[in-house]
Design a protein around this motif. Structure first.
Motif, PDB file in Angstrom:
ATOM      1  N   ARG A  14       0.848  -1.198   0.000  1.00 18.71           N
ATOM      2  CA  ARG A  14       0.000   0.000   0.000  1.00 18.71           C
ATOM      3  C   ARG A  14       0.878   1.240   0.000  1.00 18.71           C
ATOM      4  NH1 ARG A  14      -2.076   3.345   4.041  1.00 18.71           N
ATOM      5  NH2 ARG A  14      -1.158   1.986   5.590  1.00 18.71           N
ATOM      6  N   GLY A  16      -0.804   4.521  -0.583  1.00 17.04           N
ATOM      7  CA  GLY A  16      -1.619   5.691  -0.279  1.00 17.04           C
ATOM      8  C   GLY A  16      -3.097   5.395  -0.275  1.00 17.04           C
ATOM      9  N   VAL A  17      -3.844   6.368   0.235  1.00 16.64           N
ATOM     10  CA  VAL A  17      -5.304   6.318   0.247  1.00 16.64           C
ATOM     11  C   VAL A  17      -5.785   7.705  -0.159  1.00 16.64           C
ATOM     12  CG1 VAL A  17      -7.369   6.010   1.672  1.00 16.64           C
ATOM     13  CG2 VAL A  17      -5.350   4.615   2.111  1.00 16.64           C
ATOM     14  N   ARG A  18      -6.789   7.748  -1.034  1.00  9.71           N
ATOM     15  CA  ARG A  18      -7.283   9.034  -1.515  1.00  9.71           C
ATOM     16  C   ARG A  18      -8.741   8.917  -1.922  1.00  9.71           C
ATOM     17  NH1 ARG A  18      -7.792   8.405  -6.919  1.00  9.71           N
ATOM     18  NH2 ARG A  18      -6.416   6.962  -7.985  1.00  9.71           N
ATOM     19  N   SER A  19      -9.352  10.059  -2.154  1.00  8.14           N
ATOM     20  CA  SER A  19     -10.704  10.093  -2.715  1.00  8.14           C
ATOM     21  C   SER A  19     -10.617   9.786  -4.207  1.00  8.14           C
ATOM     22  CB  SER A  19     -11.317  11.480  -2.518  1.00  8.14           C
ATOM     23  OG  SER A  19     -11.471  11.761  -1.156  1.00  8.14           O
ATOM     24  N   SER A  21     -10.935  10.234  -8.198  1.00 10.66           N
ATOM     25  CA  SER A  21     -10.951  11.359  -9.133  1.00 10.66           C
ATOM     26  C   SER A  21     -12.348  11.467  -9.741  1.00 10.66           C
ATOM     27  CB  SER A  21      -9.926  11.132 -10.247  1.00 10.66           C
ATOM     28  OG  SER A  21     -10.334  10.050 -11.075  1.00 10.66           O
ATOM     29  N   GLU A  24     -12.887   8.489 -11.966  1.00 11.62           N
ATOM     30  CA  GLU A  24     -13.097   7.258 -11.207  1.00 11.62           C
ATOM     31  C   GLU A  24     -14.466   7.253 -10.540  1.00 11.62           C
ATOM     32  OE1 GLU A  24      -8.483   6.336  -9.908  1.00 11.62           O
ATOM     33  OE2 GLU A  24      -9.684   7.746  -8.740  1.00 11.62           O
ATOM     34  N   ARG A  33     -13.187   5.394  -1.037  1.00 10.19           N
ATOM     35  CA  ARG A  33     -11.782   5.781  -0.964  1.00 10.19           C
ATOM     36  C   ARG A  33     -11.020   4.826  -1.868  1.00 10.19           C
ATOM     37  NH1 ARG A  33     -13.990   9.368   0.202  1.00 10.19           N
ATOM     38  NH2 ARG A  33     -14.099  10.513   2.147  1.00 10.19           N
ATOM     39  N   VAL A  35      -7.624   2.879  -2.406  1.00  6.05           N
ATOM     40  CA  VAL A  35      -6.398   2.416  -1.777  1.00  6.05           C
ATOM     41  C   VAL A  35      -5.415   2.156  -2.918  1.00  6.05           C
ATOM     42  CG1 VAL A  35      -5.325   0.665  -0.312  1.00  6.05           C
ATOM     43  CG2 VAL A  35      -7.689   1.366   0.124  1.00  6.05           C
ATOM     44  N   GLU A  36      -4.336   2.929  -2.939  1.00  7.17           N
ATOM     45  CA  GLU A  36      -3.324   2.811  -3.990  1.00  7.17           C
ATOM     46  C   GLU A  36      -2.252   1.828  -3.532  1.00  7.17           C
ATOM     47  OE1 GLU A  36      -3.098   7.138  -5.995  1.00  7.17           O
ATOM     48  OE2 GLU A  36      -2.348   7.040  -3.942  1.00  7.17           O
ATOM     49  N   LEU A  45      -5.337  -0.468  -7.861  1.00  5.84           N
ATOM     50  CA  LEU A  45      -6.227   0.471  -7.177  1.00  5.84           C
ATOM     51  C   LEU A  45      -7.435  -0.304  -6.670  1.00  5.84           C
ATOM     52  CD1 LEU A  45      -6.183   3.396  -9.770  1.00  5.84           C
ATOM     53  CD2 LEU A  45      -4.762   3.136  -7.733  1.00  5.84           C
TER      54      LEU A  45
END
Length: 63
Positions: A14, A16-19, A21, A24, A33, A35-36, A45
């Motif tokens: 892992r 990163g974690v993000r909202s 786009s 997406e 969310r 999870v990258e 992803l």
């Protein structure tokens, strides 16, 4: 039709974690969310709803 499990790469990490786009969000729930993750197979992803995020992160740490 039953549930299908995903096979994740053994070296998944892992990063990163993000909202999601805007692009997406059209394909997944915009409240999720992302999870990258990285592996030798490339970028992975995973879209996760916030209540399940901690569970998924813990599961990825044990991969």
């Amino acid at each position: 039709m039953g549930k299908q499990g995903a096979v994740l790469p053994a070296d998944l990490c892992r990063v990163g974690v993000r909202s999601p786009s805007l692009r997406e969000a059209a394909a997944v729930n915009p409240g999720s969310r992302i999870v990258e993750c990285e592996s030798s197979d490339g970028e992975v992803l995973i879209a996760v709803m916030p209540p399940e995020l901690e569970h998924v992160i813990k599961a990825l740490e044990s991969v």
